[in-house]
Design an enzyme around this catalytic site. Structure first.
Site, PDB file in Angstrom:
ATOM      1  N   PHE A   1     -10.470 -53.863 -14.645  1.00  0.00           N
ATOM      2  CA  PHE A   1     -11.211 -55.115 -14.805  1.00  0.00           C
ATOM      3  C   PHE A   1     -10.712 -56.154 -13.833  1.00  0.00           C
ATOM      4  CE2 PHE A   1     -12.988 -53.553 -18.777  1.00  0.00           C
ATOM      5  CZ  PHE A   1     -14.282 -54.031 -18.614  1.00  0.00           C
TER       6      PHE A   1
ATOM      7  N   GLN B   1     -12.802 -58.061 -10.836  1.00  0.00           N
ATOM      8  CA  GLN B   1     -12.839 -59.497 -10.674  1.00  0.00           C
ATOM      9  C   GLN B   1     -12.502 -59.858  -9.228  1.00  0.00           C
ATOM     10  OE1 GLN B   1     -12.395 -60.512 -14.712  1.00  0.00           O
ATOM     11  NE2 GLN B   1     -14.312 -60.460 -13.623  1.00  0.00           N
TER      12      GLN B   1
ATOM     13  N   HIS C   1     -44.878  -0.968  10.516  1.00  0.00           N
ATOM     14  CA  HIS C   1     -45.694  -2.164  10.316  1.00  0.00           C
ATOM     15  C   HIS C   1     -45.549  -3.118  11.512  1.00  0.00           C
ATOM     16  CE1 HIS C   1     -47.490  -5.321   7.616  1.00  0.00           C
ATOM     17  NE2 HIS C   1     -46.905  -6.078   8.525  1.00  0.00           N
ATOM     18  N   GLU C   2     -44.308  -3.435  11.840  1.00  0.00           N
ATOM     19  CA  GLU C   2     -44.089  -4.381  12.946  1.00  0.00           C
ATOM     20  C   GLU C   2     -44.522  -3.779  14.281  1.00  0.00           C
ATOM     21  OE1 GLU C   2     -43.591  -7.417  12.352  1.00  0.00           O
ATOM     22  OE2 GLU C   2     -43.102  -7.149  10.230  1.00  0.00           O
TER      23      GLU C   2
ATOM     24  N   HIS D   1     -48.217  -4.346  14.692  1.00  0.00           N
ATOM     25  CA  HIS D   1     -48.526  -5.695  15.185  1.00  0.00           C
ATOM     26  C   HIS D   1     -48.210  -5.798  16.677  1.00  0.00           C
ATOM     27  CE1 HIS D   1     -49.323  -7.566  11.357  1.00  0.00           C
ATOM     28  NE2 HIS D   1     -48.096  -7.469  10.899  1.00  0.00           N
TER      29      HIS D   1
ATOM     30  N   ASP E   1     -50.642 -10.694   5.672  1.00  0.00           N
ATOM     31  CA  ASP E   1     -51.483 -10.394   6.836  1.00  0.00           C
ATOM     32  C   ASP E   1     -52.954 -10.355   6.444  1.00  0.00           C
ATOM     33  OD1 ASP E   1     -49.259 -10.102   8.409  1.00  0.00           O
ATOM     34  OD2 ASP E   1     -49.124  -7.938   8.095  1.00  0.00           O
TER      35      ASP E   1
HETATM   36 ZN    ZN Z   1     -47.291  -8.043   9.018  1.00  0.00          ZN
END
Ligand code: ZN
Ligand code: ADP
Ligand code: MG
Length: 612
Positions: A135, A139, A431-432, A435, A508
């Site tokens: 306190f 102050q 898969h790749e 693409h 996709d």
């Molecule tokens: Zn894909």
């Protein structure tokens, strides 16, 4: 004011120590005592031969005591006895009549020390004194000194140059990332050289990547290479319960750094403070915003060549406030990805440097079987292997240790970086490759910059990254069709090698459908429907459900025609993409094979596949 600060810092320390002390005493008093366990249970357990050790402790000045039993199954039972002498007799009787082998120990009478007796009173008095002091301090704060600011003292740890022995040699793989940071190192070594030429070095560098990929390590290595101090603090350290504390911590941190320039400030997990402003859920985000604002102010405040580089790490760049990415702030972003086979082998080499390996251990083989592991997982793997070897009192690690550790680490990291089954890797590779081949062979899309089957940490099993050669203002019909074919290529390649089809291509398919739909309803590219915009762009309607909005405007007939046209476009693209992939099936196999070997291939290597 300095004296004031010191005094209240000490009082905070005492205050917290006392709280812990009290908690400990309360806890220690009746630590897990089982009130239901009696001498009767004890007799039964002795008869059953379940008890391994008995530890008896008598209380002071009273006949009561506490018993701690060590059971054979590893459990510990603690219970009170009303009369220590009686209990001891009971024990002796049981031991002799059932002939059980038990280790018995009895402690001396515990007498509370004077301190222990007085402690509760002491705590009360000291607590009162502290409250009064607090306190008084507040102050005083009104008169200029602010004792609360002690909470803001930077929590950052400074690692001085002498204590930092991490260099780029300790960071395996990540060669592109290291190259990017090379100029920062050089700048920190001799800022004057850059200042004279008026060159602008990035102030802030953001390292982005999944957990455990070596972001912290990399930042430390930059400091180590440049021989400058390294201030490290975690974003979550800024977020405190007192408003304004985070902001003042930031101030302190930068002030401290300026005194030690050239140096590096590293803010780990910056997403804890730098989340998009105004999107805070619940209370408390005001505090975070203040902290973030202060950080931006500080970053704007020092001039470019003061010799301070702020580095930060996150695995959630998507939730960051765009303001921190503006020029003059974190204007350089470095992606730190999961390692490929080669990278993993190098990391394993580093973390087995001082671990003796048996001859049956082949680091290349381990690297091959740990697809999806980040650097931290590999470090963990070798550490667990070493522990396993030590347990068997062997002087070197054998393959079996690694196999055991693999299961342990594999399970532990399931959510972070799961081990990917071989079959899944094969599907992803095809898969790749699908693409990638289409990117390469079709006009207006590609060329391919990278193909990878390393999971991205954002949920994708792999990725194919094109390198668009020109920024077209107009997207032609042909290009849109080719984009759709590329999208479908992943799934088609999967179909070509698998008997069954998997769920991996949903994104996709969604993208292909959306593109085909846009061609029909937005760009007037369908002969049947002509140059009419059938889109409904009313955003409010998305809330109720977009399709409801659509159908209200379109006649049943038109809606059916749109669907038919979309399907026709996708079907035609599918057929064409499929025939292209079938014509190039040899390259497809070669590409997938190469991906399974290396996990990531770059443009040159990818294009060389077409020359075979
Ligand atoms: Zn894909
Ligand atoms: P992040 O900050 O990205 O979560 P860390 O830098 O804390 O990851 O990495 C944790 C530990 O994993 C490092 O201390 C180090 O032992 C190991 N590690 C991670 N990546 C690498 C790497 N590329 N080369 C060597 N060790 C690595
Ligand atoms: Mg880290």
């Amino acid at each position: 004011m300095n004296k004031n600060m010191k005094r209240s810092l000490i009082s905070y320390l005492i205050f917290f120590a006392l709280i812990f002390g009290v908690l400990y005493l309360i806890q220690g008093g009746n630590q897990n005592v089982n009130m239901k366990y009696t001498e009767k249970n004890f007799s039964d357990d002795m008869k059953a031969g379940k008890v391994k050790t008995v530890y008896l402790q008598q209380n002071a000045e009273v006949p009561t005591g506490t018993v701690v039993l060590g059971m054979k199954d590893g459990n510990r039972i603690q219970f009170y006895v009303t009369d220590v002498k009686e209990f001891k007799e009971l024990y002796v009787r049981l031991r002799d009549s059932y002939n059980v082998k038990v280790i018995f120990e009895m402690s001396d009478v515990v007498r509370p020390s004077l301190l222990e007796k007085l402690l509760p009173y002491l705590i009360g008095v000291i607590g009162l004194v502290i409250v009064i002091m607090l306190f008084a301090g507040m102050q005083g704060a009104a008169g200029g000194g602010n004792s609360m600011s002690n909470f803001g003292r930077s929590k950052a740890r400074m690692i001085s140059d002498a204590n930092n022995n991490v260099t780029f040699n300790e960071v395996a793989g990540l060669s592109e990332e290291k190259e990017d940071l090379e100029e920062v190192v050089d700048f920190l070594k001799s800022p004057a050289k850059y200042v004279e030429l008026g060159a602008r070095i990035p102030k802030g560098i953001l390292l982005v990547g999944p957990p455990g990929t070596g972001k912290t390590l990399l930042a430390k290595a930059v400091a180590g290479e440049a021989h400058v101090p390294f201030f490290t603090i975690s974003g979550s350290d800024f977020v405190e319960m007192f408003v304004g504390v985070g902001a003042s911590r930031v101030r302190d941190l930068f002030a401290e750094a300026k005194k030690n320039a050239p140096c590096i400030i590293f803010i780990d997990e910056i997403d804890a403070v730098a989340r998009r402003r105004g999107s805070g859920l619940g209370g408390g985000h005001d505090e975070r915003e203040q902290t973030l604002n202060q950080m931006l102010v500080e970053m704007d405040g020092f001039s470019v060549n003061e010799g301070i580089i702020v580095m930060a790490a996150t695995n959630r760049v998507d939730i960051l406030d765009p303001a921190i990415l503006r020029p003059g702030r974190f204007d350089r972003k470095i992606a730190v990805g999961k390692p490929d086979v080669k990278g993993r082998e190098d990391i394993l080499k580093i973390h087995t440097k001082n671990k003796p390996l048996a001859e049956d251990i082949d680091l290349h083989e381990i690297a091959r079987t740990t697809a999806g592991f980040a650097g931290a997982d590999l470090e963990n793997l070798m550490n667990e292997s070493a522990i396993s070897a030590a347990k068997d009192s062997r002087k070197y690690i054998i393959k079996e240790d690694v196999d055991k550790a693999f299961i342990k680490v594999g399970i532990g990291t399931e959510r972070r970086s799961r081990v990917i089954p071989k079959e899944d890797l094969k599907v992803t590779a095809y898969h790749e490759a699908g693409h990638a081949l289409l990117f390469h062979l079709l006009d207006g899309v590609g060329p391919v910059y990278t193909v990878s089957i390393i999971p991205t940490g954002q949920g994708a099993a792999g990725y194919t990254m094109p390198l668009p050669e020109n920024d077209n203002v107009h997207v032609t019909r042909g290009k849109m069709l080719n984009d759709i074919k590329v999208c479908l290529g992943g799934r088609i390649a999967e179909e070509m090698i698998m008997d069954d089809i998997a769920t991996g291509a949903s994104q996709d398919i969604k993208q292909a459908t959306a593109a085909a739909r846009a061609m029909v309803v937005k760009y007037g590219m369908s002969d049947e429907l002509g140059l009419i915009n059938y889109e409904t762009d009313n955003e409010e309607e998305t809330f109720v459900g977009r399709d409801i909005g659509h159908h209200r405007m379109l006649s049943e007939n038109t809606a059916a025609t749109i669907d038919r046209e979309v399907k026709r476009i996708v079907d035609e693209c599918y057929a064409e993409a499929k025939s292209i992939l079938e014509e190039n099936v040899n390259v497809l196999h070669a590409c997938a094979q190469r991906l399974l070997e290396k996990e990531r291939i770059d443009r040159a290597e990818f294009e060389s596949l077409f020359e075979i």
